[in-house]
Design a protein around this motif. Structure first.
Motif, PDB file in Angstrom:
ATOM      1  N   MET A  59     -52.911  -0.889  67.545  1.00 44.02           N
ATOM      2  CA  MET A  59     -53.850  -1.907  67.110  1.00 44.02           C
ATOM      3  C   MET A  59     -53.550  -3.213  67.855  1.00 44.02           C
ATOM      4  O   MET A  59     -52.391  -3.579  68.020  1.00 44.02           O
ATOM      5  N   ASN A  60     -54.597  -3.890  68.231  1.00 45.91           N
ATOM      6  CA  ASN A  60     -54.383  -5.179  68.880  1.00 45.91           C
ATOM      7  C   ASN A  60     -54.276  -6.286  67.816  1.00 45.91           C
ATOM      8  O   ASN A  60     -54.440  -6.049  66.623  1.00 45.91           O
ATOM      9  N   GLU A  61     -54.034  -7.497  68.279  1.00 46.91           N
ATOM     10  CA  GLU A  61     -53.782  -8.613  67.359  1.00 46.91           C
ATOM     11  C   GLU A  61     -54.979  -8.908  66.458  1.00 46.91           C
ATOM     12  O   GLU A  61     -54.821  -9.145  65.256  1.00 46.91           O
ATOM     13  N   GLN A  62     -56.177  -8.863  67.024  1.00 44.37           N
ATOM     14  CA  GLN A  62     -57.375  -9.145  66.213  1.00 44.37           C
ATOM     15  C   GLN A  62     -57.563  -8.092  65.131  1.00 44.37           C
ATOM     16  O   GLN A  62     -57.910  -8.432  63.988  1.00 44.37           O
ATOM     17  N   GLU A  63     -57.343  -6.842  65.473  1.00 40.39           N
ATOM     18  CA  GLU A  63     -57.488  -5.783  64.478  1.00 40.39           C
ATOM     19  C   GLU A  63     -56.461  -5.934  63.364  1.00 40.39           C
ATOM     20  O   GLU A  63     -56.769  -5.706  62.188  1.00 40.39           O
ATOM     21  N   LEU A  64     -55.235  -6.298  63.744  1.00 43.99           N
ATOM     22  CA  LEU A  64     -54.193  -6.498  62.737  1.00 43.99           C
ATOM     23  C   LEU A  64     -54.535  -7.667  61.814  1.00 43.99           C
ATOM     24  O   LEU A  64     -54.343  -7.586  60.597  1.00 43.99           O
ATOM     25  N   GLN A  65     -55.056  -8.754  62.379  1.00 43.83           N
ATOM     26  CA  GLN A  65     -55.436  -9.903  61.559  1.00 43.83           C
ATOM     27  C   GLN A  65     -56.574  -9.544  60.608  1.00 43.83           C
ATOM     28  O   GLN A  65     -56.572  -9.945  59.439  1.00 43.83           O
ATOM     29  N   LYS A  66     -57.541  -8.774  61.106  1.00 41.64           N
ATOM     30  CA  LYS A  66     -58.667  -8.356  60.266  1.00 41.64           C
ATOM     31  C   LYS A  66     -58.176  -7.453  59.137  1.00 41.64           C
ATOM     32  O   LYS A  66     -58.579  -7.605  57.986  1.00 41.64           O
ATOM     33  N   ARG A  67     -57.277  -6.524  59.466  1.00 39.61           N
ATOM     34  CA  ARG A  67     -56.719  -5.619  58.462  1.00 39.61           C
ATOM     35  C   ARG A  67     -55.939  -6.407  57.404  1.00 39.61           C
ATOM     36  O   ARG A  67     -56.061  -6.145  56.209  1.00 39.61           O
ATOM     37  N   ALA A  68     -55.153  -7.379  57.850  1.00 41.30           N
ATOM     38  CA  ALA A  68     -54.382  -8.198  56.917  1.00 41.30           C
ATOM     39  C   ALA A  68     -55.313  -8.965  55.983  1.00 41.30           C
ATOM     40  O   ALA A  68     -55.040  -9.078  54.783  1.00 41.30           O
ATOM     41  N   GLU A  69     -56.401  -9.495  56.504  1.00 43.80           N
ATOM     42  CA  GLU A  69     -57.345 -10.239  55.665  1.00 43.80           C
ATOM     43  C   GLU A  69     -58.011  -9.324  54.641  1.00 43.80           C
ATOM     44  O   GLU A  69     -58.199  -9.709  53.479  1.00 43.80           O
ATOM     45  N   LEU A  70     -58.342  -8.103  55.042  1.00 39.79           N
ATOM     46  CA  LEU A  70     -58.910  -7.143  54.091  1.00 39.79           C
ATOM     47  C   LEU A  70     -57.908  -6.812  52.982  1.00 39.79           C
ATOM     48  O   LEU A  70     -58.277  -6.725  51.804  1.00 39.79           O
ATOM     49  N   LEU A  71     -56.657  -6.633  53.371  1.00 38.41           N
ATOM     50  CA  LEU A  71     -55.616  -6.341  52.377  1.00 38.41           C
ATOM     51  C   LEU A  71     -55.410  -7.525  51.442  1.00 38.41           C
ATOM     52  O   LEU A  71     -55.234  -7.346  50.235  1.00 38.41           O
ATOM     53  N   ARG A  72     -55.447  -8.739  51.980  1.00 42.01           N
ATOM     54  CA  ARG A  72     -55.311  -9.942  51.131  1.00 42.01           C
ATOM     55  C   ARG A  72     -56.454 -10.032  50.123  1.00 42.01           C
ATOM     56  O   ARG A  72     -56.249 -10.388  48.963  1.00 42.01           O
ATOM     57  N   SER A  73     -57.653  -9.706  50.588  1.00 42.28           N
ATOM     58  CA  SER A  73     -58.823  -9.733  49.706  1.00 42.28           C
ATOM     59  C   SER A  73     -58.670  -8.719  48.576  1.00 42.28           C
ATOM     60  O   SER A  73     -58.928  -9.029  47.403  1.00 42.28           O
TER      61      SER A  73
END
Length: 65
Positions: free
Chosen positions: A1-15
């Motif tokens: 996973m690239n950095e953008q995908e990881l950030q998006k995944r982290a935001e989904l998990l935070r939500s």
């Protein structure tokens, strides 16, 4: 996973983590006697927190001083 995908995944998990927090709060405030369900939600919330921490550790590498 690239950095953008990881950030998006982290935001989904935070939500999802925030949603679980709200659900747990609502069940406790309503005086729910279903302690098993509350315990399961809390466990899920902890797993999400661990997953978020792993992603954040990947995004922010350790800096040796």
């Amino acid at each position: 996973m690239n950095e953008q995908e990881l950030q998006k995944r982290a935001e989904l998990l935070r939500s999802e983590h925030r949603d679980l927090d709200a659900a747990i709060f609502a069940l406790t405030e309503a005086g729910s006697s279903d302690q098993l369900q509350i315990a399961r939600l809390k466990k899920r919330k902890l797993r999400l927190k661990d997953q978020i921490a792993i992603i954040e550790d990947t995004l922010l590498p350790d800096i040796i001083a």
